[in-house]
Scaffold this active site. Structure first.
Site, mmCIF file in Angstrom:
data_model
loop_
_atom_site.group_PDB
_atom_site.id
_atom_site.type_symbol
_atom_site.label_atom_id
_atom_site.label_comp_id
_atom_site.label_asym_id
_atom_site.label_seq_id
_atom_site.Cartn_x
_atom_site.Cartn_y
_atom_site.Cartn_z
ATOM 1 N N GLU A 105 7.356 40.845 -11.649
ATOM 2 C CA GLU A 105 7.090 40.416 -13.027
ATOM 3 C C GLU A 105 6.581 41.546 -13.924
ATOM 4 O O GLU A 105 5.580 41.407 -14.617
ATOM 5 C CB GLU A 105 6.126 39.217 -13.016
ATOM 6 C CG GLU A 105 6.732 38.043 -12.255
ATOM 7 C CD GLU A 105 5.792 36.863 -12.041
ATOM 8 O OE1 GLU A 105 4.668 36.881 -12.561
ATOM 9 O OE2 GLU A 105 6.199 35.912 -11.337
ATOM 10 N N GLU A 147 13.300 32.781 -5.831
ATOM 11 C CA GLU A 147 12.274 31.724 -5.897
ATOM 12 C C GLU A 147 12.865 30.448 -6.498
ATOM 13 O O GLU A 147 12.271 29.817 -7.377
ATOM 14 C CB GLU A 147 11.080 32.191 -6.735
ATOM 15 C CG GLU A 147 10.456 33.485 -6.239
ATOM 16 C CD GLU A 147 9.225 33.923 -7.035
ATOM 17 O OE1 GLU A 147 8.682 33.113 -7.803
ATOM 18 O OE2 GLU A 147 8.810 35.088 -6.877
HETATM 19 O O1 G3I Z 1 -6.570 30.454 -1.616
HETATM 20 C C1 G3I Z 1 -7.261 29.484 -2.435
HETATM 21 C C2 G3I Z 1 -8.010 28.552 -1.571
HETATM 22 O O2 G3I Z 1 -9.031 29.263 -0.891
HETATM 23 C C3 G3I Z 1 -8.594 27.439 -2.432
HETATM 24 O O3 G3I Z 1 -9.189 26.483 -1.614
HETATM 25 C C4 G3I Z 1 -7.500 26.754 -3.247
HETATM 26 C C5 G3I Z 1 -8.052 25.706 -4.203
HETATM 27 O O4 G3I Z 1 -7.153 25.477 -5.264
HETATM 28 O O5 G3I Z 1 -6.860 27.733 -4.025
HETATM 29 C C6 G3I Z 1 -6.232 28.709 -3.205
HETATM 30 O O6 G3I Z 1 -5.534 29.616 -3.983
HETATM 31 C C7 G3I Z 1 -4.369 29.134 -4.584
HETATM 32 C C8 G3I Z 1 -3.165 29.856 -3.990
HETATM 33 O O7 G3I Z 1 -1.989 29.494 -4.678
HETATM 34 C C9 G3I Z 1 -2.964 29.550 -2.514
HETATM 35 O O8 G3I Z 1 -2.735 28.209 -2.334
HETATM 36 C C10 G3I Z 1 -4.452 29.404 -6.070
HETATM 37 O O9 G3I Z 1 -5.469 28.582 -6.629
HETATM 38 C C11 G3I Z 1 -3.138 29.111 -6.741
HETATM 39 O O10 G3I Z 1 -3.198 29.558 -8.094
HETATM 40 C C12 G3I Z 1 -2.040 29.881 -6.035
HETATM 41 O O11 G3I Z 1 -0.842 29.573 -6.687
HETATM 42 C C13 G3I Z 1 0.281 30.356 -6.323
HETATM 43 C C14 G3I Z 1 0.719 31.220 -7.503
HETATM 44 O O12 G3I Z 1 1.917 31.910 -7.181
HETATM 45 C C15 G3I Z 1 -0.326 32.255 -7.888
HETATM 46 O O13 G3I Z 1 -0.423 33.204 -6.894
HETATM 47 C C16 G3I Z 1 1.392 29.406 -5.916
HETATM 48 O O14 G3I Z 1 1.030 28.744 -4.713
HETATM 49 C C17 G3I Z 1 2.688 30.194 -5.700
HETATM 50 O O15 G3I Z 1 3.756 29.298 -5.537
HETATM 51 C C18 G3I Z 1 2.978 31.053 -6.924
HETATM 52 O O16 G3I Z 1 4.130 31.823 -6.663
HETATM 53 C C19 G3I Z 1 4.595 32.634 -7.750
HETATM 54 C C20 G3I Z 1 5.217 33.865 -7.144
HETATM 55 O O17 G3I Z 1 4.298 34.500 -6.302
HETATM 56 C C21 G3I Z 1 5.717 34.810 -8.233
HETATM 57 N N1 G3I Z 1 6.599 34.142 -9.159
HETATM 58 C C22 G3I Z 1 6.091 32.890 -9.738
HETATM 59 C C23 G3I Z 1 5.664 31.944 -8.622
HETATM 60 C C24 G3I Z 1 5.182 30.652 -9.202
HETATM 61 O O18 G3I Z 1 4.016 30.868 -9.954
#
Ligand code: G3I
Length: 435
Positions: free
Chosen positions: A195, A302
């Site tokens: 990105e 994705e």
């Molecule tokens: O790890 C913590 C955990 O300790 C906590 O208990 C929990 C409570 O909400 O949150 C956890 O972190 C979350 C993480 O995913 C792991 O589950 C974050 O809040 C959450 O924001 C995070 O979201 C991910 C997001 O990227 C941000 O990294 C999504 O699962 C994931 O599908 C998404 O993937 C991205 C790609 O990497 C890049 N392109 C866009 C795509 C969609 O946003």
């Protein structure tokens, strides 16, 4: 490895040949599809299908990976940490049965691998790579350099001021050297920079902390560091929205510049977070053609097709919509199950997408779904939290949806085609669309 010298075998690492079972499977699937009317009527409330249990168990659905053209990768994103809940073992069964590539949805992001400077945590990511290898699937790396899910320490100097170029560059190089080095020879493809293209009109690069600390050459430096750590890995520039004209122009400019500088970049990743009415697939095809014309492999990295309304069309995780109280049910119209007519439209959209992928299969190295089943999709919380979306091929019970059968149909080579191929997909057998 040069841009025009990427062999299919190198892309896959592990090859899964099409099997004779495919022919029989085609007949089963086409037979299932033929049993329906398949009109794409507008959804009515009475069409809602309750979350009924289907007689088909996930293990009974024919494996998608066996329907693929030789050497083609079809993947899914999965998190598989050591504390993986036993209840999610069905997710693992689905992924290993149907897909021949696995991307960690979160487990290889900088936040997961190096939360504190110099302390690398590989145990969870190792577990995912082993899972992939044990099932003949290609492990994919996601992602080395991103502005999100990256600890702040990367960008902070000792005095609490923003890190200067040399410090940030040293950290970027070290992170890449250690991570890519750790998985050398095992993780075959890496999303090196994620990105990087700006959404803002007239601005080429996202003003990320990496750009601010290092300057424009952070991209070239990242690719060089990854290539040095594993010269055989396929290195990808990954982004959302680059299949659309306004961002395509920018990414083409960036790619041409990197290629001109002889930066070791091999592929461009179209994330493909799509919706029912967006994008126009003619735009996507044009992008695939133009990216391939640069000598790059194109990856669909994705893929999901969300069915819920939204005013936002990108995938910038920092964006959020907060509907007014009275609007919440309008913005979350299917909390109890997906109307059958919408499930059919969704299947048709997937069929068209995969028909397009098959037309361009020689330019595409991989198609990966972003998640395993609807219950695990990030779209349930983006751009509005707490909704019920239906973007993937399997429902919340792990059952194949109409979209699954549409994809299966689109994967069949023309020789196996029947007159059905020229029709929209119709109702597959008792496929449930419940939550
Ligand atoms: O790890 C913590 C955990 O300790 C906590 O208990 C929990 C409570 O909400 O949150 C956890 O972190 C979350 C993480 O995913 C792991 O589950 C974050 O809040 C959450 O924001 C995070 O979201 C991910 C997001 O990227 C941000 O990294 C999504 O699962 C994931 O599908 C998404 O993937 C991205 C790609 O990497 C890049 N392109 C866009 C795509 C969609 O946003």
């Amino acid at each position: 490895m040069t841009n025009d010298n990427i062999h299919r075998q190198a892309l896959t690492g592990a090859r899964l040949p099409a099997t004779p079972a495919v022919a029989g499977m085609v007949m089963i699937v086409l037979g299932m599809l033929s049993s329906s009317g398949g009109s794409l009527a507008v959804a009515q409330p009475q069409d809602r299908v309750p979350p009924a249990a289907s007689p088909a168990k996930p293990a009974e659905a024919p494996p998608l990976k066996e329907a693929l053209p030789d050497g083609f990768l079809l993947g899914a994103a999965l998190d598989y940490p050591r504390r993986f809940p036993a209840s999610a073992s069905r997710d693992v069964a689905l992924v290993t049965r149907h897909f021949n590539a696995i991307t960690p949805e979160n487990g290889m992001k900088p936040m997961a691998l190096q939360p504190v400077e110099g302390r690398f945590h590989f145990a969870d990511a190792d577990r995912l790579v082993e899972l992939a290898e044990n099932h003949g699937a290609t492990p994919i790396g996601h992602c080395l350099v991103w502005h999100s899910q990256t600890p702040r320490w990367f960008f902070e100097g000792p005095d609490g001021q923003p890190a200067g170029r040399e410090l940030a560059l040293a950290r970027l190089r070290k992170h890449i050297a250690v991570v890519v080095g750790h998985f050398k020879g095992r993780v075959k493809q890496w999303d090196v920079v994620n990105e990087a293209i700006s959404d803002a009109p007239g601005q080429l690069l996202r003003p990320s902390p990496w750009l601010q600390a290092i300057g424009e050459d952070y991209l070239a430096e990242a690719f060089r560091a990854a290539h040095e750590a594993d010269p055989d890995a396929i290195l990808i520039l990954n982004d959302y929205g680059i299949e659309l004209r306004h961002k395509r122009r920018k990414v083409l400019e960036l790619l041409r510049s990197l290629i001109e500088q002889k930066v070791p970049i091999h592929a461009v990743g179209i994330q493909a977070h799509w919706r029912m009415d967006h994008p126009d697939f003619a735009e996507v095809e044009e992008s695939i053609r133009q990216f391939a014309a640069l000598g790059l492999t194109v990856m669909i990295t994705e893929l999901d097709i969300g069915v819920l309304p939204t005013n936002y069309r990108g995938a910038d995780i920092a964006k959020a919509e907060n509907p007014k109280t009275g609007q919440r049910s309008v913005m979350n119209p299917y909390p109890e199950g997906l109307p059958d007519a919408v499930a059919q439209q969704h299947a048709e959209r997937y069929r068209q997408a995969f028909a397009m992928f098959m037309r361009h299969k020689d330019s595409l190295g991989r198609v990966t779904f972003w998640g395993v089943h609807d219950g695990r999709s990030w779209l349930n919380n983006f751009p509005i939290r707490g909704r019920t979306d239906y973007p993937l091929l399997f429902d919340r019970q792990g059952q194949p949806k109409p979209a699954f059968f549409a994809v299966m149909q689109a994967l069949q080579p023309p020789a196996a085609a029947t007159p059905l191929d020229s029709q929209p997909p119709s109702d597959p057998p008792t496929a449930p669309h419940g939550r």
